[in-house]
Design a protein around this motif. Structure first.
Motif, short mmCIF file in Angstrom:
data_model
loop_
_atom_site.label_atom_id
_atom_site.label_comp_id
_atom_site.label_asym_id
_atom_site.label_seq_id
_atom_site.Cartn_x
_atom_site.Cartn_y
_atom_site.Cartn_z
N UNK A 55 0.83 -1.20 0.00
CA UNK A 55 0.00 0.00 0.00
C UNK A 55 0.86 1.26 0.00
N UNK A 56 1.86 1.31 0.87
CA UNK A 56 2.71 2.50 0.96
C UNK A 56 3.55 2.65 -0.30
N UNK A 57 4.20 1.57 -0.74
CA UNK A 57 5.09 1.66 -1.90
C UNK A 57 4.33 1.97 -3.18
N UNK A 58 3.19 1.32 -3.40
CA UNK A 58 2.42 1.56 -4.61
C UNK A 58 1.78 2.95 -4.59
N UNK A 59 1.36 3.42 -3.43
CA UNK A 59 0.76 4.75 -3.35
C UNK A 59 1.80 5.82 -3.66
N UNK A 104 10.10 0.04 -6.12
CA UNK A 104 11.21 -0.74 -5.57
C UNK A 104 11.93 0.04 -4.49
N UNK A 105 12.14 1.34 -4.71
CA UNK A 105 12.82 2.18 -3.71
C UNK A 105 12.07 2.16 -2.38
N UNK A 106 10.75 2.41 -2.45
CA UNK A 106 9.96 2.45 -1.21
C UNK A 106 9.88 1.07 -0.56
N UNK A 107 9.70 0.03 -1.35
CA UNK A 107 9.60 -1.31 -0.78
C UNK A 107 10.90 -1.72 -0.11
N UNK A 108 12.03 -1.32 -0.68
CA UNK A 108 13.32 -1.66 -0.09
C UNK A 108 13.49 -1.00 1.28
N UNK A 314 5.09 11.58 5.62
CA UNK A 314 6.45 11.46 6.18
C UNK A 314 7.38 10.61 5.32
N UNK A 315 6.85 9.50 4.76
CA UNK A 315 7.69 8.69 3.87
C UNK A 315 8.11 9.49 2.64
N UNK A 316 7.17 10.27 2.09
CA UNK A 316 7.49 11.08 0.91
C UNK A 316 8.55 12.12 1.23
N UNK A 317 8.45 12.77 2.40
CA UNK A 317 9.45 13.77 2.78
C UNK A 317 10.82 13.14 2.97
N UNK A 318 10.86 11.92 3.48
CA UNK A 318 12.14 11.23 3.67
C UNK A 318 12.82 11.01 2.32
#
Length: 403
Positions: A55-59, A104-108, A314-318
């Motif tokens: 959900x987080x990585x695909x979004x 892939x970046x987010x999932x990693x 927060x994940x996007x800002x990181x």
């Protein structure tokens, strides 16, 4: 966290003596507590963990990630002529779409705590590609100068030694500024308990969880009679096609059906609690992960917005912070270039709410017809750049009577 010296942290902590032992019975006798551990592959394979990570990585991969440049009017516009714009929006690396690369970046990061990409630049120093590197193939060390050096053990080619300006490295909650920490390893006990519960449930499923019941005889049967009775019982009554048959028992036999015990109910509730704990680790609302036990129409919509503001943002800002430092030179940042996700698409709501918001902006005078059409991917129209001015609004003290 990593800016602090490790020796200072150790000196501040109280000293204690420990005795190591691999004997679990000795540890239980001495009052040792259970220490959960979770393999990343097993833990990420849990249904709720897989859903949270996907959900987080695909979004994040589905929303636009653009390179912007400040303009003279105080706003910003997409820097479509810059090579980095195409890397973020079209093709991350040769043969790798921007969606796949960013997913892939987010999932990693969500599984391993680190994400590595080799930066490919042109003769002008502009980024033209981002080559993904598996975290397991990368070793990181800090040099005496303070810079980081990466050793990439490329499984399909020769190894390479890269410096920090040649690598896009996104970390999660690093303690030393060198490597990030996996959320699964941080919450090892939570994931370890969930994995153990799933293994126990799988072992029970192999035995259909429990026998349906028992045939009870008033007297003890010989061993050979036991087997023949059970075989005849299976042939006569066991199976979906034989459901509803009349059962006749003789010889003092009775059939006792097993009931669902409170212990089984507690096990199911414990598994539900573990699923909620995993959602808490990733900050994903339970309804977004498919847990609808307490979901209603009202709170589901609210949790959808909470997913964007408290989890995805927060994940996007990181990711943006790491990209701005690694992919843009100091001169480019001074010139007004920056990378930013556009999460507004996830907050627009249904079509009626979107059109109502556009109407407010149009009547308020800060949106033109062409501004709205561009948000809807529609072409411009003649006269659509005109901004309306509400007649009932004016500057304080201004006479608009015309007298």
């Amino acid at each position: 966290m990593w800016p602090f010296n490790k020796t200072e942290i150790r000196a501040a902590a109280p000293t204690e003596e420990r005795i190591s032992s691999s004997d679990p019975y000795l540890g239980q006798f001495l009052g040792a507590r259970w220490q959960g551990s979770a393999d990343i592959a097993q833990a990420s394979g849990l249904a709720v963990a897989h859903r949270c990570i996907s959900l987080v990585s695909e979004s994040l991969a589905s929303v636009p990630l653009k390179l912007y440049k400040d303009n003279a009017e105080g706003g910003a516009e997409p820097a479509t002529e810059h090579p980095l714009y195409g890397v973020l929006m079209d093709e991350t690396a040769p043969g790798v779409s921007a969606f796949d690369g960013r997913e892939w970046l987010a999932r990693s990061i969500l599984t391993n705590g680190d994400s590595f990409h080799k930066i490919v630049r042109n003769g002008r120093g502009q980024v033209t590609a981002l080559m993904p590197m598996l975290p397991s193939d990368v070793d990181v060390e800090r040099l005496k100068s303070g810079r980081l050096r990466y050793r990439w053990n490329n499984p399909i080619g020769s190894s390479a030694v890269l410096l920090d300006h040649e690598v896009l490295h996104v970390r999660y909650q690093s303690l030393d500024g060198i490597r990030g920490r996996s959320p699964i390893q941080i919450a090892a006990q939570t994931f370890g308990l969930a994995v153990s519960q799933q293994s126990q449930a799988g072992a029970q499923a192999e035995n259909s969880f429990r026998p349906a019941g028992a045939l009870v005889f008033s007297e003890k049967l010989p061993a050979q009679n036991k087997e023949s009775v059970m075989e005849r019982f299976r042939q006569r009554f066991v199976g979906a096609a034989k459901a509803g048959d009349v059962m006749v028992l003789d010889g003092g036999a009775t059939f006792q059906q097993f009931q669902f015990s409170s212990k089984d109910a507690e096990f199911l509730e414990s598994r539900k609690l573990s699923a909620l704990d995993i959602c808490r680790v990733y900050g994903v609302p339970p309804t977004a992960a498919g847990i609808l036990d307490f979901g209603t129409y009202a709170n589901t919509e609210q949790e959808g917005r909470s997913l964007v503001t408290r989890c995805l943002s927060p994940w996007a800002k990181r990711v943006e912070a790491a990209m701005n430092i690694s992919l843009l030179s100091p001169d480019a940042r001074k010139a007004g270039y920056y990378v930013r996700h556009d999460l507004s698409e996830l907050l627009r709501g249904d079509l009626k709410s979107q059109y109502e918001a556009y109407r407010v902006g149009r009547d308020g005078g800060w949106l033109s017809a062409n501004d709205i059409r561009s948000l809807l991917d529609m072409s411009k129209i003649d006269g659509g750049d005109t901004y309306l001015e509400p007649l009932n609004m004016a500057r304080a003290g201004e006479d608009r009577s015309g007298a």
